[in-house]
Every structure is written in C-alpha cells, then in structure tokens.
Design a protein around this motif. Structure first.
Motif, mmCIF file in Angstrom:
data_model
loop_
_atom_site.group_PDB
_atom_site.id
_atom_site.type_symbol
_atom_site.label_atom_id
_atom_site.label_comp_id
_atom_site.label_asym_id
_atom_site.label_seq_id
_atom_site.Cartn_x
_atom_site.Cartn_y
_atom_site.Cartn_z
ATOM 1 N N TYR B 312 -27.970 -27.797 25.283
ATOM 2 C CA TYR B 312 -27.685 -29.417 25.595
ATOM 3 C C TYR B 312 -28.191 -30.368 24.841
ATOM 4 O O TYR B 312 -27.561 -31.445 24.382
ATOM 5 N N LEU B 316 -25.693 -33.275 23.059
ATOM 6 C CA LEU B 316 -25.872 -34.715 23.594
ATOM 7 C C LEU B 316 -26.034 -35.200 22.065
ATOM 8 O O LEU B 316 -25.379 -36.410 21.898
ATOM 9 N N LEU B 349 -21.428 -33.190 29.767
ATOM 10 C CA LEU B 349 -23.028 -33.312 29.487
ATOM 11 C C LEU B 349 -23.873 -33.052 30.768
ATOM 12 O O LEU B 349 -25.073 -32.629 30.743
ATOM 13 N N MET B 350 -23.416 -34.051 31.878
ATOM 14 C CA MET B 350 -24.155 -34.101 32.977
ATOM 15 C C MET B 350 -24.060 -32.521 33.571
ATOM 16 O O MET B 350 -25.087 -32.148 34.191
ATOM 17 N N ARG B 353 -26.760 -30.586 31.604
ATOM 18 C CA ARG B 353 -28.117 -31.104 32.150
ATOM 19 C C ARG B 353 -28.695 -30.692 33.435
ATOM 20 O O ARG B 353 -29.733 -30.156 33.705
ATOM 21 N N THR B 410 -20.291 -24.735 27.207
ATOM 22 C CA THR B 410 -19.824 -26.070 27.278
ATOM 23 C C THR B 410 -20.246 -26.665 26.005
ATOM 24 O O THR B 410 -19.648 -27.576 25.444
ATOM 25 N N VAL B 412 -20.453 -25.387 22.861
ATOM 26 C CA VAL B 412 -19.407 -25.202 21.785
ATOM 27 C C VAL B 412 -18.169 -26.182 22.063
ATOM 28 O O VAL B 412 -17.820 -26.833 21.131
#
Lengths: 591, 591
Positions: B312, B316, B349-350, B353, B410, B412
């Motif tokens: 992550y 990010l 991204l969410m 996370r 994800t 990647v």
C-alpha cells in the motif's frame, strides 16, 4: 506439466453460447460448413499440446536475453515458430489475397486460446503481427500492402506495436517521438519507445515496427499523432532485404513473467532518423491504432481464458495424484486419499473451472459479434453486432484477465507448498497471468471505456438488448425442470436485476456527475461479467443437458451461479451507493 | 522503495480495537504503563525502516544460495541480524529468566508486523526461533532449558521447525523420520525433511532444530510422533560448541518469493543418526508442536498485514508521483495529473488501505486475547479469552494472508506496466505474499479448523459472544450522528445477520452432514472476517472521530463497510445453499 486443449468445451461454447450454428445456418460463415471447425480445432489442439506446450517452462527458465544488441530467444523457440508458420497457423486470420485464410474471428479465437494456453510468451508475438496486418490492410498504401502483407500473413516476418514511452503509458497525449517529412514520401523517425513486445529477436528475418510519432507541425495531444511503418531491414524493390534501418533495441526488461517474450526498449534515429512510411493520414494515427486495438483486447481476454485453463488442468491433475488426509467417509485407518476428495479442494477446482468457462463464454461472444459486424448483410444488424462487440470487448478483456490471475493463484494454492516451488510450474502461470490485466489498456481503463463510451451506444438500448437476452435465459432455466440447476435461476435473476438497476444509475449519473460514475466503473464491469458469464454458462448447460457430459455442464453453470454470481448485489451497492466512500478518500490522502 | 512503519494506525488499533488501554487499566500489562508502548514502537519503526527495509530488494535479487553444503545469505543479511539481536529485538518475547523481556503479545505483534513489512524473508527466521523457544520452555527438560534457551532468546542461535516430509505435508500421519533410543537419554534421528525454513545458514554459530520423528515402537498416525531437539553443533557441558551433528542441508528450493529465506531439505543421520533430545513425552510430539503453532499462525497473519501495508505504501507513493491523464475537473489543456486523482485509482488505494487495516484489527485482537488468556486472574475470564484467541486465530491467519496477496496484486496494478518490471519492487511483494496462505496450515485448513474445532467451543457460545459484541458496535455507529459513516451501519448489520445465520447453519450441520459444512468452510471464514474486520474498523473510527485524523479513520471504515463487507450476504448463500454445487462436482470430475 502437459496441456490438452479442451476441444469439447471450446466447441460447446462456440455452438451454444457464441452461436456458431446460427452463423453457419444463416450463410454467414460458408467456409465453416461441413465440419471444418472440428477439423481445424483438433489439429490446432495437437500442435498446441505437442509442440508449443513443452516449451513453456523452457521459455520461463531461459528467458530472452540481450547481448551486444542481439536478442536471443529460448532454445527451441525459433524452430517451433517456424514449424507453426509453415503449418499455416499464422495465416489463419490474414486476408486471402495476401495468402491468408480469413477464417471467422470465432474460429481464430478458439485457436488463439489454445496457443496461449500452450505458452503465453510464445503466442504473444504473433498476436502483435495480427495487429500490424490489420492496420496496414485497413489504412496502408498499396505500396505498403504489396511490400509487407504477404510476408506478415505467412509469418515470415513479424510485426510490433510501438506506442509506449516512459512518460506516455495510458495517456498517449504525452507522446514525444518525432517524424520529419523528407519529401520523397518517406519520413525520418526519432525517439525512444519502451515495453515493445518482441521488439527485437532473430526468429524472423525482418521485423516490421508500427510506430506512433508526431510531425513537427502536429497539433498537441492525441490529434497530432501519426502512425508509421518502420522496418528493421529496408526492403528492396525486388523484395530482398537491404540495409539495416536506423533503429536498435537498447534494453530488455527483467519481468515478473512471460520471460521468453522479449520486452524491448527501442531507440529510433540514433544516426539521423529511421526511415518510415506513413500509414493512413497524417495526424490520424490514433484511429489506425484503434483498428488494431479492439481485436487486440479480445486477444488479451483470450489470454486470460488460456492461462486459467492451463492452471486448472494442472491443479486438477495434481489434486488427483497428491495424497494427503482421508476422505470424510473413509473407514478409520484408510490410506491417504487424493486431495480431490476434500470438499474445500473440490470447491476450489470448481471455482477455477466455472470462472474459466464463463470467461471463455464472454470472450467467444465478442468474437461472434465481431464476425456478424462484418458479415451480416443487413446494415442495422451489422450495427447492432458492432455495438454488441464494442460493449462486450472491455467486459471480456477485464473479466477474463482478472480471473486469469485469480484462477492461477488458486492453482498455486491447491498445490500447497509445492505451488511455491518454481519447478512445479504452477507459479509460472500466476506470474505470466499478471501482465494481462495491465497491457492493451489496464482493466481500470476497460471499465471506464465500458461506462463512458459503450453504455451510451444507441442511447443505452444496445446494453438493454443484452440484458433482455439474459432474462430470456433465466426464463428457460426456470422452465427447464432440471434439478441440477439448483438455485441458478434465482441467483441469475438477482444478478440481472442488479445489473439493470446499476445500468440505469450509470446512464443517469455519467453525464451530471462523472466522478461518481467512474468511482463505480470497475464494480459495474464485474457485475456485467457475472450476469453475462452466468447466463452464458446456463445457455450452454441448457443445450447440453441431454448429452453425455450434460451433467457436468449443468453442475458448472450451477456452481458459477451459486458461488460466484452471488456477489452481484454487493457490486450493485458498490456502484450505486459506493461513490461517497471513494470521494471521502480526500480525507485519507490529504492526511 | 522505502518503508515507514504506520505507527499511528498501529497504536490506534492497539488501543481502540485490541483494548490496550483496558489491559493496562486492569493491571494486566504493568510493564506497559507510562508510555513504554509508544517508545518501543518508535524505536522498532526506526530499526525496521532504516536497517532492514533497504535489504528487502537485495535479499530478493541475491537470494540465499547453497554450495558444498554451505548456505550463503544475501549481502548485509548477517550484519543486520547481528545489529537487530544486539539491540535486543529478538529477546522481546522471550521469558525473563533467560534474558527475555516477556512483553505482552500485543506489543510483540506490532513489532512483528514491522519487521515483516521491512522484509518478510528476513523476519521469518526469528519467527521460527520464537516457536522453538516456546516449545522448549513449555515442554523441555531443565537441561535443555539451561543449555539452549538463553542463546535462543538473545538470538545468538536460531531455531527451526522440522515437520514436513515429501509425503507428509498437511497430513502428519504420514511422517516417516525415525528416532532410536540410545539408552543414555539421547536419541538417534534419521530421516529426510523438506521445506525447512532457515534450516542452514551462517548467520548464527549454531542452529537448533526441532524435529518430529517416530520411535520404533510408536503407534501409527499422529499419536506416534515425538518431538526432538537436534542441534547443528553439539553443545559441551561448559556451553562451548562441540562436534558437528550428523545432519546436513541437502538442497535449497528455488521459490516464487522470499528468495533470501533459505528453504532447506535436511538430511538427518547419514552417518548413523543425529543426536537428539526428547522434548516433552514420547509420542506426544504433536501437542508440543501445537504450542508453537498457534502463535506461529498469528505471526503469519501479521506477515499478511505486513506485506499489504508495504504494498500500500509503495502504491500510494507511486500514485502521487506518476502522471497520466488529467483530472475530470481540470481545465482543458492542463498538464497531466498524478494518477491518484483518478477515481478508479483512488478506489484501488482505499481498497488496499481498508483491507490492510481490517486485517490488522483482527490480528491484534488475537494478540490481545492471547495476552488475556495468560494474564487474566480469573479462571473463567482466562478461558473466555483463550477461546476467543482460538476462534480468531484461523480467521486472522486466513483473511490477513488472503488480503496480503490481494492487496499486493492491486499494488502491481496501480503501477501499470512498471508493476510488471521486477526493478520496481511491486511484484516482489506479490511473490513474497504468495507463501503466506500456504504455510503454517493452508488457508483451507484454517477454515476447517474454524468450523470443526472452534465454532463448537463452549457449545457455540464463544462465537455468539463475539457476534454480540459486533452488534454493540453497530448500535454505536447508528447512534454516532456522524454522516461520514455513510451506509456503514446498514452494511455491517447485514453482515452480522448473515454471519449469525451462517453460524447457526454450521452448528446444526457439521455433526450430521460434515461434508456440506466443509464445502462452506472457506466462505464462512471470509464472512466472519468481514464482520469482525468491519466492526473493528468502525470501533476505531468511533474512538478517533473527534481527533485530528479522525476523518481518515471514518472514511476507511466506511469504505470497508460499503465496498468490502457488502459481499457478506453472498458468502452466507455460498455457505447455507452452496454445498449442493460442490457435491455436484462428482459429475464434473468423473467425466
């Protein structure tokens, strides 16, 4: 690990999901009359399994290497390619006047799946050649066609696509490579390209690069991009090869997977400019590129299907051999059972199988729609088919490649500790599959394409027609009186309801609040795929249920409906009520 | 790519989800009074980020190698391990009388997460040492404790676990390694072991192997397995090292990931038998092994969290730098935006996370329950805590490692084409993460453990107590008057309802029709994790919403509820109405 093409399911999918029989009956595929389909598929299966598949692991361990500007492909690679082209397989899709067979996309697609199951890294090169053929055939001058097409169709030469530059991946606006008019009808190309698949190798005597570049007076952005044909070796008037063009491979990538496929950085014009010829019109290169791209997206979808099929076969074989634990109903003290008796292992295998076949169903539907979009005699029917192909292409590309990774990963899991050991081969499938969700437009871009460009076709009616067809399938499952379908009808109906509501929401939202629509694009695409794939499998099962292997088709459709399609209502919620959570990300990323 | 430990979220999870404050207030963790937690975590964060994290890629590219029986770890590896042990980090969990700090599992777990984010391959070795310490401390003779524990606790020596043999992976019944009584209290061990993590290396002067083997007169099956301590070098009475024991590393594996961690084949007794000492009683080796295993499963869960966190952070950072396309609301002609502005990238991204933090929440809950199971003064409360740890351990292990793969994949994807290039480092996280769902009991076995052994604890009341707590959280979200929670309460409530129904179904079914129950074990475990993780994040958000970063905590909890927890009803269906589809697999696999 060997590969045996699933000819039976491929034919069943062609016939019962993609409508091959109808295509023939309507006279739209006269060349397939009289059993040609089966014959071609049997031969392709043999070649894929016997010649290409054994090279897959060799290709992974050796990889392609670069030394002093020369790229060396793995042992056996060049010979297999030669045998494959000599058997005529490269010519399957090519136009007949250049020596091709111009067979329907439907049949080509089945073969494409097989080559890619046998070896993704091997089959990838010829897929790029197809793209080059299409672009030159559709937009090239007569001179270019006469000079290049026959050799590309036979496979004597290979083709490439040169789009990406370090600063320009998904966004071609940022393209910087340049082309200068010379005045003699040729251009001089300079620039750096990256991620060029099979950009350099010794498998063919010449390599025909298709390169996007800007003219000095081009407008900024994508309206200022032109497409050029830039051969590795210049071709003399008599067809013999002349001087080496001003281009070279400046590096190859060290990748997670498809090691045997050389991914090249290309330098054009170190010495003043590579000689290139314009394809189509100046500044209209993007339109030419799109010609290649739609078909390429279908082919990448087929790669997803292909790698999933290969991973499934390997896991199935392993689960039948590996013994650990005993069956629940085995008498105490029994010897260890093959792990395929354990319910969780069966569940995983069914999951792999059902997702693979669903992705195959959607992908072959795209192929059939493409055929109809070219072959229907009626203009309105051509348009409807073309819209259907346009809608289903991003669905197939994203879903099939997503499940490609998913299925390959489950394959690793079924192997237990052995799955993590490279020699087993299960891990290679996962590594190879990982690229398919990225290239030819990331799956996120497929979802955006579906929502922004495809849903609005014919004012939303093109999508609605598909949904209405899905409802027809559910009606038949309900009336089938086949207990093996279990809860399939209810699950499919719920998914189609979700899809219809999500579609209405998308159509209503995309104009006014595009940010909200795009936040739900990926779950929307998956929802579409579940409904389309689930009804596809049900349609095949309905047609086959009286046949010898009918129970297997019904069981597979049922598993997909009861274990996979069930996610549909959750995806609907993510689309219609999930945008707020994505927008709230501001609070997170600002923190 | 650098790593900065998420100290803030770690502390928030410890306090608001795992109940650290309560533990301290109740006097159950006196050593943590006065801010020790923050101080330890800040120091650990520094060491993990500054010293270990930079070695992660070096470890991947060099790997550990075997030549002439000698295993060489990557450059910098030995030095980092030495610095790490000298700083006292290896001694964190060890018993005080052997030089350890015996800090609560809760605090250890937070540190374990950090070491593993910094480098899974590095942190894995010391995790095995902890297992060896626990087994010797709980079951070893005084002689063994005096001889080995101080060195293992300090990290001067490392420990290993030798379970697996080629024919005996998940099923230890099939174990063949043999142990002969010598008559002087020692045994002679012979046999071949595979997949032995850090089985051989030069990082420490001695390696203490814990080996499962059978005595000649042992009953068949797992009731005939004994556990032995077999040191690489025999230890003299004065503590100095004597002769090399009759054992060697006969091979190391070529793996998909964690290249730096040497995965060894071990040969015991080539020359008559390695000298070993019994741990615990003869034929009771499995019980000793289980002592090590429960904690090991939590640690593997933390590896899942760790790799997800690292992936992550990398995604990010990349999304904030990589520019492609323009924001939806950007004026025409704007320069390219960082891709983090695109809704689908934000969604990914969410997703990364929220899943990472949910897995952290569940894992830390396990740690807290383990602490209470040892530290509560009341017998009934110790039992309740122990049952809670027992239930949540397989949930944490399977869910955290599943999302470890998911999140790394994800990561990647967010990198686009660069994600497929090994130099970027994103792919390494995916490769490394792939082992965690397999070792220490595959995730399928975790699900079976949850359903067959954990649900029935206290007649189902232990699970029901957890569910009731979850309902309490939903009530607080409903009453919170915090619009940022969006639809969280409704989604969480639906998930808990699904979990409760699925639990009742499982409790009613597992006795009479275990095959049906096991067909749904994996979806049941995931359903449990969604409800537990979702309420965990909500609890943290409720506690933090008035704080500075409260909005981020609320947004993360909301995303998890609205985009991830939504799958719960589908999982319920897979459990309660999906067994038929798994049983129908007969028709498929027989075909």
């Amino acid at each position: 690990m060997s590969y045996r093409a699933p000819v039976e399911d491929i034919i069943a999918t062609l016939r019962h999901v993609a409508g091959l029989d109808g295509l023939i009956a309507e006279g739209l595929a006269p060349e397939l009359d009289g059993g040609l389909t089966d014959a071609v598929l049997e031969e392709a299966a043999k070649f894929a399994g016997d010649v290409i598949a054994p090279l897959n692991r060799v290709g992974d361990t050796h990889g392609s290497t670069l030394k002093d500007g020369v790229v060396t492909t793995p042992p056996g690679w060049k010979e297999a390619y030669k045998a494959w082209t000599e058997a005529g397989w490269n010519a399957l899709p090519g136009p007949e006047i250049y020596g091709g067979q111009a067979l329907p996309t439907l049949l080509q697609s089945a073969c494409t799946e097989m080559w890619n199951s046998a070896s993704l890294a091997f089959a990838l090169g010829p897929l790029l050649t197809i793209g080059a053929i299409e672009a030159v055939h559709a937009h090239g001058s007569e001179h270019l066609k006469q000079t290049y097409l026959a050799k590309l169709v036979s496979g004597e030469w290979m083709g490439t696509m040169n789009l990406t530059e370090p600063q320009a991946g998904s966004d071609l606006n940022a393209l910087r490579s340049r082309a200068e008019r010379v005045g003699d009808g040729t251009y001089r190309i300079t620039g750096q390209k990256i991620f060029i698949t099979y950009g350099e190798h010794g498998m063919t005597e010449n390599i025909i690069h298709l390169v996007l570049a800007r003219l000095p007076d081009a407008p900024p952005g994508t309206r200022g991009i032109s497409l050029f044909l830039v051969p590795k070796y210049l071709v003399n008037a008599d067809g013999t090869l002349g001087a080496h063009n001003d281009l070279r491979c400046s590096g190859i990538e060290h990748k997670l997977g498809i090691h045997a496929s050389p991914t090249c950085s290309m330098a054009y014009g170190d010495n003043g400019g590579a000689i290139g010829w314009l394809i189509g019109e100046e500044n209209r290169g993007l339109a030419c590129m799109f010609t290649m791209m739609n078909n390429a997206r279908l082919n990448v979808a087929l790669q997803g299907v292909a790698i999933a099929e290969r991973a499934y076969q390997q896991a199935l074989a392993f689960a039948g051999e590996r013994r650990q634990g005993t069956a629940l109903d085995a008498p105490k003290g029994s010897a260890m059972s093959p792990i395929i008796v354990h319910p969780d292992v069966r569940r995983m295998l069914m999951d792999m199988r059902a997702k693979t076949q669903a992705a195959r169903a959607i992908s072959y539907m795209v192929a059939a729609a493409l055929d109809r979009s070219h072959r229907e005699t009626d203009e309105a029917r051509r348009k409807a088919a073309s819209e259907r192909a346009a809608i289903l292409t991003p669905v197939a590309k994203a879903y099939a490649t997503d499940i490609g990774i998913d299925v390959a990963s489950t394959g690793v899991q079924i192997h237990g500790g052995m799955g993590f050991i490279e020699e087993t081969g299960a891990a290679q499938h996962l590594r190879d599959a990982r690229i398919c969700t990225i290239y030819e437009g990331t799956n996120g871009i497929q979802a955006i394409d579906l929502v922004l460009r495809k849903l609005p076709l014919s004012g939303g009616n093109a999508v609605k027609a598909l949904i209405s067809e899905m409802r027809g399938v559910v009606g038949k499952v309900e009336g089938a009186n086949t207990p093996g379908f279990g809860h399939s009808a209810a699950r499919l109906k719920a998914a189609i309801d979700s899809l219809e509501r999500a579609t209405d929401w998308m159509l209503a939202t995309m104009g006014a609040r595009p940010g909200e629509a795009l936040a739900g694009a990926t779950p929307y695409l998956k929802l579409f795929a579940l409904a389309q794939g689930g009804t596809g499998l049900a349609r095949k099962a309905l047609a086959m249920r009286a046949e010898e292997n009918g129970a297997a088709a019904v069981a597979t459709a049922r598993f997909f409906a009861e274990h996979v399609v069930t996610e549909a209502p959750a995806l609907e919620l993510a689309v219609t009520e999930g945008a707020g959570a994505v927008e709230d990300a501001d609070a997170v990323f600002a923190a």
